[in-house]
Design a protein around this motif. Structure first.
Motif, PDB file in Angstrom:
ATOM      1  N   LEU A 142      31.353  46.160  34.136  1.00 12.08           N
ATOM      2  CA  LEU A 142      32.110  45.188  33.358  1.00 12.08           C
ATOM      3  C   LEU A 142      32.287  43.922  34.182  1.00 12.08           C
ATOM      4  CD1 LEU A 142      33.907  44.892  30.691  1.00 12.08           C
ATOM      5  CD2 LEU A 142      35.832  45.427  32.194  1.00 12.08           C
ATOM      6  N   ARG A 143      31.776  42.810  33.681  1.00 12.98           N
ATOM      7  CA  ARG A 143      31.899  41.534  34.381  1.00 12.98           C
ATOM      8  C   ARG A 143      33.205  40.866  33.948  1.00 12.98           C
ATOM      9  NH1 ARG A 143      27.590  39.329  36.905  1.00 12.98           N
ATOM     10  NH2 ARG A 143      28.235  37.189  36.365  1.00 12.98           N
ATOM     11  N   LEU A 144      34.030  40.525  34.929  1.00 18.09           N
ATOM     12  CA  LEU A 144      35.380  40.057  34.633  1.00 18.09           C
ATOM     13  C   LEU A 144      35.661  38.740  35.356  1.00 18.09           C
ATOM     14  CD1 LEU A 144      38.479  42.413  34.671  1.00 18.09           C
ATOM     15  CD2 LEU A 144      38.585  40.204  35.795  1.00 18.09           C
ATOM     16  N   VAL A 145      36.241  37.783  34.650  1.00 14.77           N
ATOM     17  CA  VAL A 145      36.770  36.567  35.252  1.00 14.77           C
ATOM     18  C   VAL A 145      38.284  36.652  35.210  1.00 14.77           C
ATOM     19  CG1 VAL A 145      37.137  34.087  34.902  1.00 14.77           C
ATOM     20  CG2 VAL A 145      34.821  35.025  34.847  1.00 14.77           C
ATOM     21  N   PHE A 146      38.926  36.377  36.333  1.00 16.45           N
ATOM     22  CA  PHE A 146      40.375  36.404  36.410  1.00 16.45           C
ATOM     23  C   PHE A 146      40.888  34.974  36.455  1.00 16.45           C
ATOM     24  CE2 PHE A 146      44.484  36.545  38.513  1.00 16.45           C
ATOM     25  CZ  PHE A 146      45.109  37.603  37.873  1.00 16.45           C
ATOM     26  N   GLY A 174      37.169  48.924  39.348  1.00 18.56           N
ATOM     27  CA  GLY A 174      35.760  49.269  39.201  1.00 18.56           C
ATOM     28  C   GLY A 174      34.990  48.218  38.438  1.00 18.56           C
ATOM     29  N   ALA A 175      35.698  47.265  37.844  1.00 21.44           N
ATOM     30  CA  ALA A 175      35.029  46.135  37.198  1.00 21.44           C
ATOM     31  C   ALA A 175      34.509  45.183  38.272  1.00 21.44           C
ATOM     32  CB  ALA A 175      35.999  45.412  36.272  1.00 21.44           C
ATOM     33  N   PRO A 191      30.998  36.402  31.599  1.00 21.51           N
ATOM     34  CA  PRO A 191      32.016  37.458  31.642  1.00 21.51           C
ATOM     35  C   PRO A 191      32.048  38.290  30.367  1.00 21.51           C
ATOM     36  CG  PRO A 191      33.047  35.357  31.115  1.00 21.51           C
ATOM     37  CD  PRO A 191      31.589  35.063  31.405  1.00 21.51           C
ATOM     38  N   ASP A 192      32.273  39.586  30.545  1.00 22.39           N
ATOM     39  CA  ASP A 192      32.542  40.450  29.389  1.00 22.39           C
ATOM     40  C   ASP A 192      33.996  40.319  28.955  1.00 22.39           C
ATOM     41  OD1 ASP A 192      29.939  41.835  29.321  1.00 22.39           O
ATOM     42  OD2 ASP A 192      30.570  42.629  31.259  1.00 22.39           O
ATOM     43  N   SER A 200      41.039  50.636  32.727  1.00 17.72           N
ATOM     44  CA  SER A 200      40.525  52.001  32.850  1.00 17.72           C
ATOM     45  C   SER A 200      40.015  52.519  31.514  1.00 17.72           C
ATOM     46  CB  SER A 200      41.625  52.914  33.393  1.00 17.72           C
ATOM     47  OG  SER A 200      41.169  54.249  33.500  1.00 17.72           O
ATOM     48  N   ALA A 201      40.758  52.216  30.450  1.00 17.38           N
ATOM     49  CA  ALA A 201      40.344  52.664  29.116  1.00 17.38           C
ATOM     50  C   ALA A 201      39.033  52.004  28.704  1.00 17.38           C
ATOM     51  CB  ALA A 201      41.444  52.349  28.104  1.00 17.38           C
ATOM     52  N   VAL A 202      38.910  50.706  28.926  1.00 11.63           N
ATOM     53  CA  VAL A 202      37.694  49.991  28.538  1.00 11.63           C
ATOM     54  C   VAL A 202      36.497  50.480  29.358  1.00 11.63           C
ATOM     55  CG1 VAL A 202      36.562  47.731  28.591  1.00 11.63           C
ATOM     56  CG2 VAL A 202      38.864  47.941  27.667  1.00 11.63           C
ATOM     57  N   LEU A 203      36.715  50.732  30.631  1.00 13.52           N
ATOM     58  CA  LEU A 203      35.624  51.221  31.476  1.00 13.52           C
ATOM     59  C   LEU A 203      35.171  52.619  31.073  1.00 13.52           C
ATOM     60  CD1 LEU A 203      36.910  49.806  34.868  1.00 13.52           C
ATOM     61  CD2 LEU A 203      34.746  49.208  33.765  1.00 13.52           C
TER      62      LEU A 203
END
Length: 311
Positions: free
Chosen positions: A6-10, A28-29, A84-85, A186-189
Protein backbone atom coordinates in the motif's frame (compact mmCIF):
# COMPACT_ATOMS: atom_id res chain seq x y z
CA UNK A 1 3.20 -13.03 -6.90
CA UNK A 2 2.75 -11.03 -3.63
CA UNK A 3 0.49 -7.97 -3.82
CA UNK A 4 2.12 -4.56 -4.17
CA UNK A 5 2.47 -2.73 -0.85
CA UNK A 6 0.00 0.00 0.00
CA UNK A 7 1.54 3.29 -1.12
CA UNK A 8 0.78 6.01 1.40
CA UNK A 9 1.37 9.76 1.55
CA UNK A 10 1.21 11.33 5.00
CA UNK A 11 0.23 14.97 5.52
CA UNK A 12 0.62 16.60 8.93
CA UNK A 13 2.50 19.32 10.74
CA UNK A 14 2.45 19.62 14.59
CA UNK A 15 3.38 17.30 17.45
CA UNK A 16 -0.15 15.88 17.45
CA UNK A 17 0.48 14.28 14.04
CA UNK A 18 3.79 12.58 14.84
CA UNK A 19 2.34 9.46 16.57
CA UNK A 20 0.12 8.93 13.52
CA UNK A 21 3.12 9.18 11.18
CA UNK A 22 4.87 6.56 13.29
CA UNK A 23 1.76 4.35 13.12
CA UNK A 24 1.89 4.58 9.33
CA UNK A 25 5.57 3.59 9.33
CA UNK A 26 4.87 0.62 11.61
CA UNK A 27 1.82 -0.58 9.66
CA UNK A 28 3.57 -2.30 6.79
CA UNK A 29 2.41 0.29 4.27
CA UNK A 30 5.01 2.07 2.14
CA UNK A 31 5.13 5.71 3.22
CA UNK A 32 6.40 7.35 0.03
CA UNK A 33 6.32 10.99 1.17
CA UNK A 34 5.43 13.25 4.08
CA UNK A 35 3.74 16.57 3.34
CA UNK A 36 4.06 19.30 5.96
CA UNK A 37 3.84 23.07 6.28
CA UNK A 38 6.85 25.16 5.18
CA UNK A 39 9.41 25.97 7.87
CA UNK A 40 8.23 28.87 10.04
CA UNK A 41 10.05 31.38 12.29
CA UNK A 42 10.16 30.15 15.89
CA UNK A 43 11.78 30.98 19.21
CA UNK A 44 13.25 34.24 20.39
CA UNK A 45 15.62 34.42 17.44
CA UNK A 46 12.72 33.86 14.99
CA UNK A 47 14.84 31.45 12.99
CA UNK A 48 13.15 29.15 10.51
CA UNK A 49 12.30 25.87 12.22
CA UNK A 50 11.12 22.57 10.71
CA UNK A 51 7.78 21.19 11.84
CA UNK A 52 7.71 18.16 14.18
CA UNK A 53 6.42 16.02 11.30
CA UNK A 54 9.30 17.13 9.06
CA UNK A 55 11.81 16.24 11.76
CA UNK A 56 10.25 12.79 12.28
CA UNK A 57 10.02 12.13 8.54
CA UNK A 58 13.64 13.07 7.87
CA UNK A 59 14.76 10.88 10.77
CA UNK A 60 12.87 7.99 9.15
CA UNK A 61 14.36 8.66 5.71
CA UNK A 62 11.08 9.75 4.10
CA UNK A 63 10.89 12.30 1.29
CA UNK A 64 9.49 15.60 2.59
CA UNK A 65 7.35 18.02 0.58
CA UNK A 66 6.48 21.53 1.84
CA UNK A 67 4.28 23.31 -0.70
CA UNK A 68 2.71 26.64 0.25
CA UNK A 69 -0.53 25.44 -1.34
CA UNK A 70 -1.99 22.39 -3.03
CA UNK A 71 -4.21 24.46 -5.28
CA UNK A 72 -1.74 25.01 -8.11
CA UNK A 73 -1.31 22.49 -10.90
CA UNK A 74 2.41 21.89 -10.34
CA UNK A 75 1.91 20.94 -6.68
CA UNK A 76 -0.93 18.58 -7.57
CA UNK A 77 1.12 16.97 -10.34
CA UNK A 78 4.03 16.38 -7.96
CA UNK A 79 1.70 14.76 -5.43
CA UNK A 80 0.08 12.59 -8.12
CA UNK A 81 3.55 11.45 -9.23
CA UNK A 82 3.95 9.63 -5.92
CA UNK A 83 0.99 7.45 -7.03
CA UNK A 84 -0.46 7.07 -3.53
CA UNK A 85 -3.15 4.51 -2.84
CA UNK A 86 -4.12 6.50 0.26
CA UNK A 87 -3.40 9.92 1.75
CA UNK A 88 -3.53 10.21 5.56
CA UNK A 89 -4.09 13.74 6.87
CA UNK A 90 -3.53 14.71 10.52
CA UNK A 91 -3.55 18.40 11.51
CA UNK A 92 -1.87 19.34 8.22
CA UNK A 93 -3.05 22.95 8.10
CA UNK A 94 -3.65 23.20 4.35
CA UNK A 95 -6.95 22.69 2.54
CA UNK A 96 -7.04 19.68 0.21
CA UNK A 97 -9.05 20.64 -2.89
CA UNK A 98 -11.33 18.13 -4.61
CA UNK A 99 -8.70 17.51 -7.27
CA UNK A 100 -6.29 16.29 -4.56
CA UNK A 101 -8.92 14.25 -2.71
CA UNK A 102 -9.50 12.36 -5.97
CA UNK A 103 -5.85 11.37 -6.51
CA UNK A 104 -5.56 8.20 -4.35
CA UNK A 105 -7.70 5.19 -5.22
CA UNK A 106 -8.70 4.78 -1.56
CA UNK A 107 -9.26 8.50 -1.08
CA UNK A 108 -8.01 10.51 1.89
CA UNK A 109 -8.34 9.72 5.58
CA UNK A 110 -8.29 12.26 8.38
CA UNK A 111 -7.64 11.68 12.07
CA UNK A 112 -9.71 14.27 13.95
CA UNK A 113 -9.60 14.90 17.71
CA UNK A 114 -13.32 14.93 18.53
CA UNK A 115 -16.46 12.81 18.34
CA UNK A 116 -17.91 14.14 15.12
CA UNK A 117 -20.06 16.01 14.28
CA UNK A 118 -19.23 17.77 17.56
CA UNK A 119 -16.26 20.14 17.33
CA UNK A 120 -15.48 20.21 13.65
CA UNK A 121 -12.63 22.61 12.97
CA UNK A 122 -9.29 23.80 14.26
CA UNK A 123 -9.32 23.56 18.08
CA UNK A 124 -11.52 20.62 19.13
CA UNK A 125 -9.42 19.66 22.17
CA UNK A 126 -9.60 23.02 23.91
CA UNK A 127 -13.23 23.65 22.90
CA UNK A 128 -14.30 20.38 24.49
CA UNK A 129 -12.72 21.40 27.81
CA UNK A 130 -14.13 24.94 27.62
CA UNK A 131 -17.63 23.57 27.06
CA UNK A 132 -17.38 21.22 30.03
CA UNK A 133 -17.78 18.09 27.89
CA UNK A 134 -17.55 14.86 29.88
CA UNK A 135 -16.18 12.85 26.96
CA UNK A 136 -14.27 13.27 23.72
CA UNK A 137 -12.24 11.05 21.42
CA UNK A 138 -10.75 10.63 17.97
CA UNK A 139 -12.47 9.79 14.70
CA UNK A 140 -10.93 8.26 11.60
CA UNK A 141 -12.85 9.97 8.83
CA UNK A 142 -13.07 9.60 5.05
CA UNK A 143 -12.39 13.08 3.79
CA UNK A 144 -14.68 15.03 1.48
CA UNK A 145 -14.80 18.66 0.36
CA UNK A 146 -16.60 19.99 3.48
CA UNK A 147 -14.85 20.91 6.73
CA UNK A 148 -14.70 17.66 8.76
CA UNK A 149 -18.01 16.53 7.25
CA UNK A 150 -16.98 13.13 5.88
CA UNK A 151 -18.27 9.74 7.07
CA UNK A 152 -16.61 8.16 10.11
CA UNK A 153 -14.72 4.90 9.62
CA UNK A 154 -13.55 4.18 13.19
CA UNK A 155 -13.78 5.92 16.56
CA UNK A 156 -12.15 5.76 19.98
CA UNK A 157 -13.46 7.56 23.08
CA UNK A 158 -11.97 8.89 26.30
CA UNK A 159 -13.39 10.64 29.35
CA UNK A 160 -12.28 14.20 30.06
CA UNK A 161 -10.95 14.19 33.62
CA UNK A 162 -11.59 17.06 36.03
CA UNK A 163 -7.87 17.90 35.98
CA UNK A 164 -7.27 17.47 32.25
CA UNK A 165 -5.56 20.41 30.57
CA UNK A 166 -5.26 21.24 26.91
CA UNK A 167 -1.82 19.64 27.08
CA UNK A 168 -2.71 16.37 28.81
CA UNK A 169 -5.78 15.81 26.64
CA UNK A 170 -3.76 16.64 23.52
CA UNK A 171 -1.21 13.96 24.35
CA UNK A 172 -3.83 11.32 25.16
CA UNK A 173 -5.78 12.01 21.98
CA UNK A 174 -2.61 11.96 19.88
CA UNK A 175 -1.93 8.44 21.16
CA UNK A 176 -5.55 7.41 20.57
CA UNK A 177 -5.34 8.84 17.07
CA UNK A 178 -2.35 6.65 16.32
CA UNK A 179 -4.26 3.63 17.68
CA UNK A 180 -7.36 4.24 15.56
CA UNK A 181 -5.25 4.88 12.45
CA UNK A 182 -3.23 1.70 13.03
CA UNK A 183 -6.48 -0.26 13.33
CA UNK A 184 -7.77 1.19 10.06
CA UNK A 185 -4.54 0.57 8.16
CA UNK A 186 -4.36 -2.99 9.46
CA UNK A 187 -7.85 -3.69 8.15
CA UNK A 188 -7.09 -2.26 4.70
CA UNK A 189 -3.82 -4.19 4.48
CA UNK A 190 -5.83 -7.36 5.19
CA UNK A 191 -8.01 -6.52 2.20
CA UNK A 192 -11.01 -5.36 4.23
CA UNK A 193 -13.23 -2.40 3.43
CA UNK A 194 -14.07 -0.15 6.37
CA UNK A 195 -17.73 0.73 6.83
CA UNK A 196 -18.31 4.47 6.47
CA UNK A 197 -20.98 5.86 8.80
CA UNK A 198 -22.39 9.25 7.70
CA UNK A 199 -22.29 11.90 10.40
CA UNK A 200 -25.67 12.77 11.92
CA UNK A 201 -27.17 16.13 11.02
CA UNK A 202 -27.85 16.87 14.68
CA UNK A 203 -25.20 18.00 17.14
CA UNK A 204 -22.92 19.89 14.77
CA UNK A 205 -20.61 22.37 16.55
CA UNK A 206 -17.52 24.22 15.35
CA UNK A 207 -14.20 24.44 17.15
CA UNK A 208 -12.95 27.82 16.04
CA UNK A 209 -9.21 28.49 16.14
CA UNK A 210 -7.94 29.76 19.49
CA UNK A 211 -7.34 33.49 19.75
CA UNK A 212 -4.86 34.87 22.26
CA UNK A 213 -7.47 37.47 23.26
CA UNK A 214 -9.61 34.65 24.69
CA UNK A 215 -6.97 34.08 27.37
CA UNK A 216 -7.96 37.24 29.24
CA UNK A 217 -10.33 36.16 32.01
CA UNK A 218 -13.50 38.09 32.79
CA UNK A 219 -14.08 37.82 36.55
CA UNK A 220 -17.84 38.27 36.03
CA UNK A 221 -17.93 34.76 34.52
CA UNK A 222 -18.61 31.83 36.83
CA UNK A 223 -15.78 30.16 38.73
CA UNK A 224 -16.53 26.89 36.91
CA UNK A 225 -16.18 28.53 33.48
CA UNK A 226 -12.97 30.31 34.51
CA UNK A 227 -11.43 27.10 35.87
CA UNK A 228 -12.17 25.40 32.54
CA UNK A 229 -10.44 28.26 30.73
CA UNK A 230 -7.34 27.88 32.89
CA UNK A 231 -7.20 24.17 32.03
CA UNK A 232 -8.05 24.54 28.34
CA UNK A 233 -5.47 27.28 27.74
CA UNK A 234 -2.61 25.27 29.27
CA UNK A 235 -0.06 25.18 27.59
CA UNK A 236 -1.28 27.85 25.12
CA UNK A 237 -2.26 30.67 25.14
CA UNK A 238 -2.35 30.51 29.00
CA UNK A 239 -5.10 32.27 30.96
CA UNK A 240 -4.40 35.87 32.01
CA UNK A 241 -6.04 37.96 34.72
CA UNK A 242 -5.49 40.90 37.05
CA UNK A 243 -5.17 39.97 40.73
CA UNK A 244 -4.66 42.59 43.41
CA UNK A 245 -3.50 45.11 40.82
CA UNK A 246 -1.06 42.81 39.02
CA UNK A 247 -1.43 41.13 35.65
CA UNK A 248 -0.53 37.44 35.96
CA UNK A 249 -0.88 34.21 33.98
CA UNK A 250 -2.82 31.40 35.64
CA UNK A 251 -1.63 27.80 35.40
CA UNK A 252 -3.66 25.93 38.01
CA UNK A 253 -7.05 26.82 39.49
CA UNK A 254 -10.29 25.20 40.60
CA UNK A 255 -13.83 26.36 41.20
CA UNK A 256 -15.09 26.62 44.77
CA UNK A 257 -18.85 26.68 45.35
CA UNK A 258 -19.10 29.46 47.90
CA UNK A 259 -21.08 32.69 47.94
CA UNK A 260 -19.47 36.05 48.55
CA UNK A 261 -20.64 39.64 48.53
CA UNK A 262 -17.28 40.80 47.16
CA UNK A 263 -17.13 42.24 43.66
CA UNK A 264 -15.84 39.90 40.93
CA UNK A 265 -12.06 40.07 40.74
CA UNK A 266 -11.58 40.76 44.45
CA UNK A 267 -8.97 38.70 46.27
CA UNK A 268 -11.10 37.51 49.20
CA UNK A 269 -8.91 34.93 50.97
CA UNK A 270 -5.37 33.62 51.16
CA UNK A 271 -4.31 30.11 52.15
CA UNK A 272 -0.92 28.53 52.56
CA UNK A 273 -0.93 27.20 49.00
CA UNK A 274 -3.76 29.09 47.30
CA UNK A 275 -5.70 32.32 46.97
CA UNK A 276 -9.43 32.76 46.42
CA UNK A 277 -10.77 35.34 43.99
CA UNK A 278 -14.44 36.32 43.74
CA UNK A 279 -16.17 35.64 40.41
CA UNK A 280 -19.65 36.11 39.03
CA UNK A 281 -20.62 32.82 40.68
CA UNK A 282 -18.41 31.20 43.30
CA UNK A 283 -14.70 31.54 44.01
CA UNK A 284 -11.72 30.69 41.84
CA UNK A 285 -9.03 29.04 43.95
CA UNK A 286 -5.66 29.65 42.29
CA UNK A 287 -2.67 27.42 43.07
CA UNK A 288 -0.06 28.25 40.39
CA UNK A 289 0.60 31.47 38.50
CA UNK A 290 3.26 33.43 36.65
CA UNK A 291 4.25 37.05 37.10
CA UNK A 292 5.03 39.20 34.09
CA UNK A 293 8.51 38.24 32.90
CA UNK A 294 8.81 35.53 35.57
CA UNK A 295 8.45 31.79 35.73
CA UNK A 296 5.56 29.56 36.75
CA UNK A 297 5.44 29.37 40.56
CA UNK A 298 3.26 28.09 43.38
CA UNK A 299 0.98 30.71 44.92
CA UNK A 300 2.92 30.61 48.21
CA UNK A 301 5.96 31.98 46.34
CA UNK A 302 3.84 34.76 44.84
CA UNK A 303 2.53 35.60 48.30
CA UNK A 304 6.07 35.78 49.65
CA UNK A 305 6.86 38.34 46.95
CA UNK A 306 3.67 40.30 47.54
CA UNK A 307 3.99 41.41 51.14
CA UNK A 308 1.21 43.93 50.49
CA UNK A 309 -1.34 41.13 50.22
CA UNK A 310 -2.99 40.64 53.61
CA UNK A 311 -2.84 37.12 55.02
Amino acid sequence: MPPAPLRLVFAGTPDFAVPCLRACLASGAEVVAAYTQPDRPAGRGRRLAPSPVKQAALAAGIAVEQPETLRDEAARARLAAYAPDLIVVVAYGLILPKSVLAIPRLGCWNVHASLLPRWRGAAPIQRAILAGDAETGVDLMQMEAGLDTGPVLLEKRTAIAADDTGGTLHDRLAALGADVLAEGLSAVLRGETLAAAPQPAEGVTYAHKLDKAEAKLDWSDSAAALARKVRAFDPWPVAEAEIHGERVRLWSAEAVVETTSAAPGTLVATHRDAIDVATGDGLLRIRELQRDGGRRVAVRDWLNARRDVSR
